[in-house]
Enzyme design. Structure first.
Site, mmCIF file in Angstrom:
data_model
loop_
_atom_site.group_PDB
_atom_site.id
_atom_site.type_symbol
_atom_site.label_atom_id
_atom_site.label_comp_id
_atom_site.label_asym_id
_atom_site.label_seq_id
_atom_site.Cartn_x
_atom_site.Cartn_y
_atom_site.Cartn_z
ATOM 1 N N ASP A 140 34.836 37.589 52.171
ATOM 2 C CA ASP A 140 34.819 36.129 52.374
ATOM 3 C C ASP A 140 34.916 35.819 53.864
ATOM 4 O O ASP A 140 34.172 34.995 54.391
ATOM 5 C CB ASP A 140 36.012 35.459 51.678
ATOM 6 C CG ASP A 140 35.921 35.501 50.168
ATOM 7 O OD1 ASP A 140 35.475 34.519 49.577
ATOM 8 O OD2 ASP A 140 36.285 36.533 49.592
ATOM 9 N N THR A 154 34.421 34.488 43.807
ATOM 10 C CA THR A 154 35.092 35.697 44.312
ATOM 11 C C THR A 154 35.499 36.612 43.151
ATOM 12 O O THR A 154 35.432 37.832 43.259
ATOM 13 C CB THR A 154 36.346 35.314 45.130
ATOM 14 O OG1 THR A 154 35.996 34.254 46.006
ATOM 15 C CG2 THR A 154 36.838 36.480 45.946
#
Ligand SMILES: Nc1ncnc2c1ncn2[C@@H]1O[C@H](COP(=O)(O)O)[C@@H](O)[C@H]1OP(=O)(O)O
Ligand SMILES: [Mg+2]
Length: 463
Positions: free
Chosen positions: A100, A182
């Site tokens: 990320d 995610t």
């Protein structure tokens, strides 16, 4: 692409950075369409030296595609070498990985280089990363593996934090979800890198990279890596990660909702699966045909006609969807011939800050059936009025439905945590055994070898 006639919806705020010479090499044209009859070209036009019309937001498009592809590849490489130590828990307990941070760094760095005046609304900030020098080092190595000139860890923090813009209705800004889904990424399933340009509150450009999404869903074992691209008024396109050739995409050709299927979140805490099933039942969609997948891949799947509907039914009255979670996807579906609203039929409002605070949930569908789907959603949700305790749909059946979704989500969280803990214990035991046998080893070596199999490149992130 023809700049011509049909949908002249060019933004009132044209790009300051539009540079035709820059954008000419973007083959932004539907190359796989059936050729339409065209008027014979005036042979004198070329002689008169007419310049080709600039591609709408051509320079932005080029940078956005480059940024999303670079970030997607970075995520793929992290996945191949993912180790447990590299996931953190954010305040909301959602896993955040070095990917990320790495993805947000490379996208923001490219945007700042090419469009230094454009602010960015990005999901991540560097707070947690700054507390963890090991992770910072890992992100640094990752990023320096893909950028042209090496950067420092301080620059990484600065690039990540350049995504702190508040958004709003005036001017233009980018919005980025460096990894949407995610949890899907960590499971080796679907996730997406999503970037959009918002001008005066309207989404004008959207690019989504889906590294694990099969290019053709009918051939799930075939090539993976789908990139979706749209600019307002100019259609939606798909290409692969390898081949730059663009194919125009269209939503499913269906006359009624019963002819299609719907897609929804894997996580029942993100969207009420119980109520979506009720809506599907109203629409006479065959039970059990819903596709569950993480991230804005769902918008891509609807845009290219694999599913006719995407339902995101709120599980809480207080949760506000984030603009980076929907901006690119919404435009791609609309440009492919779909309609996107919230569950009350309101257009998604990207001009009120970092969240969609004027909206609840999402109903995206092929234009022809959107009204039918919305009607069914309203019917189902109307029987379950908001009860003011932070949960929506608190009617007699609604309470049970939402409680079921929330319980399922909680049970899953517990199971995930237990599995994680067990794995850690196994690794420690394995490390001790190996150490006893061969003298010394590191836990990380064990993690590498243990993770190589389920998360390896060979399975391409199978669902
Ligand atoms: N209660 C919730 N309702 C809806 N979406 C949620 C909720 N909690 C988290 N999310 C968002 O769902 C996203 C993933 O969507 P999907 O389930 O379609 O894959 C996450 O990035 C997360 O965004 P965020 O963490 O930015 O709030
Ligand atoms: Mg994210």
């Amino acid at each position: 692409m023809s700049e011509s006639t049909k949908r002249p919806r060019r933004s009132s705020a044209p790009s300051k950075y539009e540079d035709p010479s820059d954008s000419e090499d973007i083959p932004f044209a539907p190359v796989e369409q059936t050729p339409k009859k065209q008027k014979p070209r005036n042979p004198n036009a070329a002689k008169r030296g007419r310049k080709p019309k600039p591609v709408y937001l051509g320079a932005e498009l080029k940078v956005a595609v480059d940024a999303v592809l670079t970030a997607s590849r970075l995520c793929q490489s992290v996945f191949k070498t993912l180790v447990q130590d590299e996931s953190l828990a954010k305040d909301d307990k959602s896993p955040v990985t070095v990917a990320d941070f790495g993805a947000q760094t490379v996208v923001n760095a490219l945007l700042l280089k090419h469009f230094p005046e454009d602010p960015i609304v990005g999901e991540e900030d560097s707070e947690a990363l700054k507390q963890n020098p090991v992770l910072s080092e890992r992100v640094l190595n990752l990023v320096n593996g893909v950028v042209e000139s090496p950067i420092t860890v301080e620059e990484i923090y600065r690039h990540i934090d350049s995504g702190n813009y508040a958004g709003g209705a005036q001017g233009r800004f980018w919005t980025l979800d460096p990894i949407d889904g995610t949890k899907g990424f960590l499971r080796g399933e679907q996730y997406a890198v999503c970037l959009a340009l918002v001008v005066d509150g309207k989404v004008e450009l959207g690019v989504i990279g889906c590294p694990n999404l099969p290019v053709d869903l009918d051939n799930p074992d075939g090539e993976r890596g789908s990139l979706f691209i749209a600019t307002r008024g100019h259609g939606a396109f798909q290409r692969t990660f390898i081949d730059e050739k663009l194919s125009k995409i269209k939503t499913a050709k269906v006359k009624t909702a019963s002819e299609t299927i719907f897609c929804e979140s894997v996580e029942s805490g993100h969207s009420s699966q119980t109520e979506a099933a009720e809506i599907a039942q109203h629409l006479k969609i065959a039970a059990g045909t819903g596709k569950r997948m993480d991230s804005q891949c769902k918008y891509g799947v609807v845009a290219r006609g694999d599913a006719g509907i995407y339902l995101r039914i709120p599980t809480s009255d207080t949760y506000e969807e984030k603009i980076w979670g929907h901006a690119a996807g919404m435009l791609i579906v609309e440009e492919a011939g779909g309609v996107v609203t919230d569950v009350e039929g309101k257009p998604l409002d990207f001009g009120v800050g970092r969240t969609l605070k004027n909206n609840k949930g999402v109903v995206a569908a092929t234009a022809r059936i959107h009204a039918e789907v919305l009607e069914a959603a309203k019917k189902v949700l109307r029987t379950k009025p908001v009860n003011g305790d932070g949960q929506v749909n608190g009617g007699a059946t609604g309470t049970a439905a939402v409680a079921k979704d929330v319980l399922e989500a909680a049970a899953k969280e517990v199971a995930d945590a237990v599995a994680e803990q067990q794995q850690q214990q196994q690794l420690e035991v394995a490390a001790m055994m190996v150490e006893a046998a061969v003298g010394s080893t590191t836990e990380e070596t064990i993690v590498d070898s243990v993770m190589a199999e389920p998360f390896g490149a060979e399975n391409g992130g199978q669902n």
